[in-house]
Design a protein around this motif. Structure first.
Motif, PDB file in Angstrom:
ATOM      1  N   VAL A  27      94.712 118.525   7.798  1.00 15.20           N
ATOM      2  CA  VAL A  27      94.535 117.481   8.811  1.00 15.20           C
ATOM      3  C   VAL A  27      94.370 116.120   8.144  1.00 15.20           C
ATOM      4  O   VAL A  27      94.923 115.114   8.601  1.00 15.20           O
ATOM      5  N   SER A  31      96.789 112.909   8.521  1.00 16.81           N
ATOM      6  CA  SER A  31      96.251 111.592   8.854  1.00 16.81           C
ATOM      7  C   SER A  31      96.805 110.533   7.911  1.00 16.81           C
ATOM      8  O   SER A  31      97.191 109.437   8.337  1.00 16.81           O
ATOM      9  N   PHE A 284      92.882 108.110  14.835  1.00 17.93           N
ATOM     10  CA  PHE A 284      92.200 109.207  15.525  1.00 17.93           C
ATOM     11  C   PHE A 284      92.321 110.508  14.742  1.00 17.93           C
ATOM     12  O   PHE A 284      91.433 111.366  14.800  1.00 17.93           O
ATOM     13  N   ASN A 285      93.429 110.669  14.009  1.00 15.63           N
ATOM     14  CA  ASN A 285      93.552 111.840  13.128  1.00 15.63           C
ATOM     15  C   ASN A 285      92.497 111.799  12.026  1.00 15.63           C
ATOM     16  O   ASN A 285      91.936 112.834  11.653  1.00 15.63           O
ATOM     17  N   LEU A 287      89.604 110.367  12.304  1.00 11.85           N
ATOM     18  CA  LEU A 287      88.354 110.667  12.998  1.00 11.85           C
ATOM     19  C   LEU A 287      88.174 112.166  13.168  1.00 11.85           C
ATOM     20  O   LEU A 287      87.092 112.721  12.876  1.00 11.85           O
ATOM     21  N   SER A 288      89.220 112.848  13.615  1.00  9.48           N
ATOM     22  CA  SER A 288      89.110 114.292  13.846  1.00  9.48           C
ATOM     23  C   SER A 288      88.911 115.053  12.543  1.00  9.48           C
ATOM     24  O   SER A 288      88.124 116.020  12.489  1.00  9.48           O
ATOM     25  N   SER A 289      89.613 114.646  11.483  1.00 13.06           N
ATOM     26  CA  SER A 289      89.454 115.347  10.204  1.00 13.06           C
ATOM     27  C   SER A 289      88.044 115.165   9.646  1.00 13.06           C
ATOM     28  O   SER A 289      87.460 116.099   9.082  1.00 13.06           O
ATOM     29  N   ILE A 291      85.307 114.623  11.465  1.00 14.33           N
ATOM     30  CA  ILE A 291      84.388 115.407  12.299  1.00 14.33           C
ATOM     31  C   ILE A 291      84.396 116.869  11.867  1.00 14.33           C
ATOM     32  O   ILE A 291      83.337 117.516  11.747  1.00 14.33           O
ATOM     33  N   MET A 292      85.615 117.399  11.599  1.00 16.72           N
ATOM     34  CA  MET A 292      85.692 118.786  11.126  1.00 16.72           C
ATOM     35  C   MET A 292      85.037 118.937   9.763  1.00 16.72           C
ATOM     36  O   MET A 292      84.380 119.956   9.476  1.00 16.72           O
ATOM     37  N   ARG A 295      81.295 119.049  10.237  1.00 10.15           N
ATOM     38  CA  ARG A 295      80.897 120.358  10.786  1.00 10.15           C
ATOM     39  C   ARG A 295      80.914 121.422   9.710  1.00 10.15           C
ATOM     40  O   ARG A 295      80.018 122.273   9.642  1.00 10.15           O
ATOM     41  N   ALA A 393      86.938 104.214  12.462  1.00  9.30           N
ATOM     42  CA  ALA A 393      87.052 105.641  12.770  1.00  9.30           C
ATOM     43  C   ALA A 393      86.072 106.483  11.960  1.00  9.30           C
ATOM     44  O   ALA A 393      85.749 107.614  12.354  1.00  9.30           O
ATOM     45  N   PRO A 397      81.662 109.895  12.646  1.00 10.27           N
ATOM     46  CA  PRO A 397      81.380 111.094  11.841  1.00 10.27           C
ATOM     47  C   PRO A 397      80.325 110.830  10.763  1.00 10.27           C
ATOM     48  O   PRO A 397      79.490 111.701  10.489  1.00 10.27           O
TER      49      PRO A 397
END
Length: 413
Positions: A27, A31, A284-285, A287-289, A291-292, A295, A393, A397
């Protein structure tokens, strides 16, 4: 925001996830590629739009001047006095008499609409660099020699040395009506201005020959004017316009080509906004990477907190990890954009060969080749836009990572 050796070590470790975190790495890589493509698209499109406007401006204004002084009725009788007034106007660098008249030309049974352009010898010499065949030297008053546009030559099937017939509907009167005036001119040169509309219509001849063809005597149609500052041409020529009120009208390049350049300006802004959305999607990619990644690293973050890592340190670690993805994508995008622009013409030809489609039709695009002119300020704005969005972004996170409660995470460990 400088990082300590400890923070930098952790940031590098998180930018290169382990085997169990391959999906996160995938991911993050997507990005980076997305940011690269978005930035490259912005650089390419904005450079092409700038090049299109600049090339069109250079060719149109370079040929027609920054403004035109045209008499009411199309004939300027006392043009010598008006020409002197124009030349004495502050800010005017050049003024030349000019005749332009739409007529017809025939050759071997083919008929084409043309634009006869009567120029002075000095103005004819200025288009010497546009000659693709023949020479402008024979274009002398009374020589019945002309230079024609490259597309017009193709449409008529005429070459250097051939004689074309120019037809003037306003001929001589006879008992049976008006007989169109027909004069044969030998093609001395073929020119290519680079603007399709000009190349398919221009027939350039000495101004004296144009007066003879049009039966205008010692009059001209207009005076073309070049100024020191084309953007302020209306202000420079305002005194002249007042002086010639009721006798002639002064029209600037902005008025003559208003619809074209306004359309280009609107399209340029629209393309920038639309392509900026690509960069936003890429962000946004990121941001998502991140966040993962947060986690997946929750336990590690909790352990780092118990070992003394501060919230500020963790914030800096994750901001750095995400920001570097954006920075690397931005740098790669600028490089990719410059490479594409450098090889733009071969790329266009290659795509045309593969698809069988004409991607750059001069009859639609006005110019014969895909132009490009890169503005360093615009490139800098694009880079700053991508970097700022990438930085923003990372904040959410990173704040989530910094707010991790080690007690809650490690309670059952």
């Amino acid at each position: 925001m400088l990082l300590s050796p400890f923070e930098w070590m952790i940031a590098k470790r998180y930018m290169l996830p382990g085997r169990g975190e391959a999906f996160i790495a995938l991911v993050a890589g997507i990005s980076l590629v997305a940011v690269m493509l978005g930035v490259a698209a912005l650089v390419i499109v904005m450079s092409v739009m700038n090049g299109f406007r600049a090339e069109l401006f250079d060719k149109i204004v370079g040929l027609n001047g920054h403004a035109i002084v045209q008499a009411y009725g199309g004939r300027l009788d006392n043009w010598q006095d008006v020409l002197e007034d124009v030349r004495q106007t502050p800010g005017v660098t050049r003024a030349s008499p000019l005749i332009e008249q739409p007529l017809l030309a025939t050759f071997n049974g083919r008929v084409e609409a043309i634009l006869v352009r009567g120029n002075t010898q000095e103005d004819i010499a200025r288009i010497k660099s546009k000659v693709t065949a023949g020479s402008l030297t024979p274009l002398r008053p009374g020589g019945d020699m002309v230079a024609i546009g490259s597309r017009l030559a193709q449409n008529l099937g005429a070459q250097v040395g051939d004689t074309i017939t120019v037809i003037n509907p306003q001929g001589r009167s006879t008992p049976f009506g008006t007989v169109p005036r027909q004069i044969g001119y030998q093609v001395a040169a073929i020119i290519e201005i680079g603007v399709y509309d000009y190349d398919q219509a221009f027939v350039v001849m000495p101004i004296a020959d144009a007066q003879t063809l049009l039966l205008t005597g010692d009059t001209i149609g207009m005076i073309e004017v070049t100024t020191t500052d084309p953007d302020n041409v209306e202000t420079i020529l305002a005194p002249l316009e007042e002086k010639l009120a009721g006798q002639a009208i002064v029209t600037s390049w902005k008025t003559i080509n208003a619809s074209l350049f306004e359309a280009l300006a609107v399209e340029r802004v629209a393309m920038f906004v639309v392509l900026s959305i690509i960069v936003l999607v890429a962000v946004f990619n990121i941001l998502s990477s991140l966040i993962m990644l947060v986690r997946a690293k929750t336990r590690d973050i909790a352990i780092l907190r118990t070992m003394g890592a501060t919230r500020r340190s963790l914030m800096k670690v994750f901001v750095t990890a995400g920001f570097l993805i954006g920075a690397l994508g931005t740098g790669a995008g600028v490089l990719l954009g410059f490479v594409f622009l450098f090889f733009r013409q071969p790329i266009v030809r290659g795509v045309e060969l593969m698809t069988g489609q004409n991607l750059w039709d001069p009859s639609i695009r006005f110019l014969t080749e895909l132009p490009s002119r890169t503005d360093p300020v615009e490139v800098a704005v694009i880079c700053v836009l991508a970097l700022v969005l990438s930085f923003l972004a990372t904040l959410y996170p990173a704040s989530r990572a910094a707010s991790t409660d080690p007690v809650q995470v490690l309670r059952y460990e």
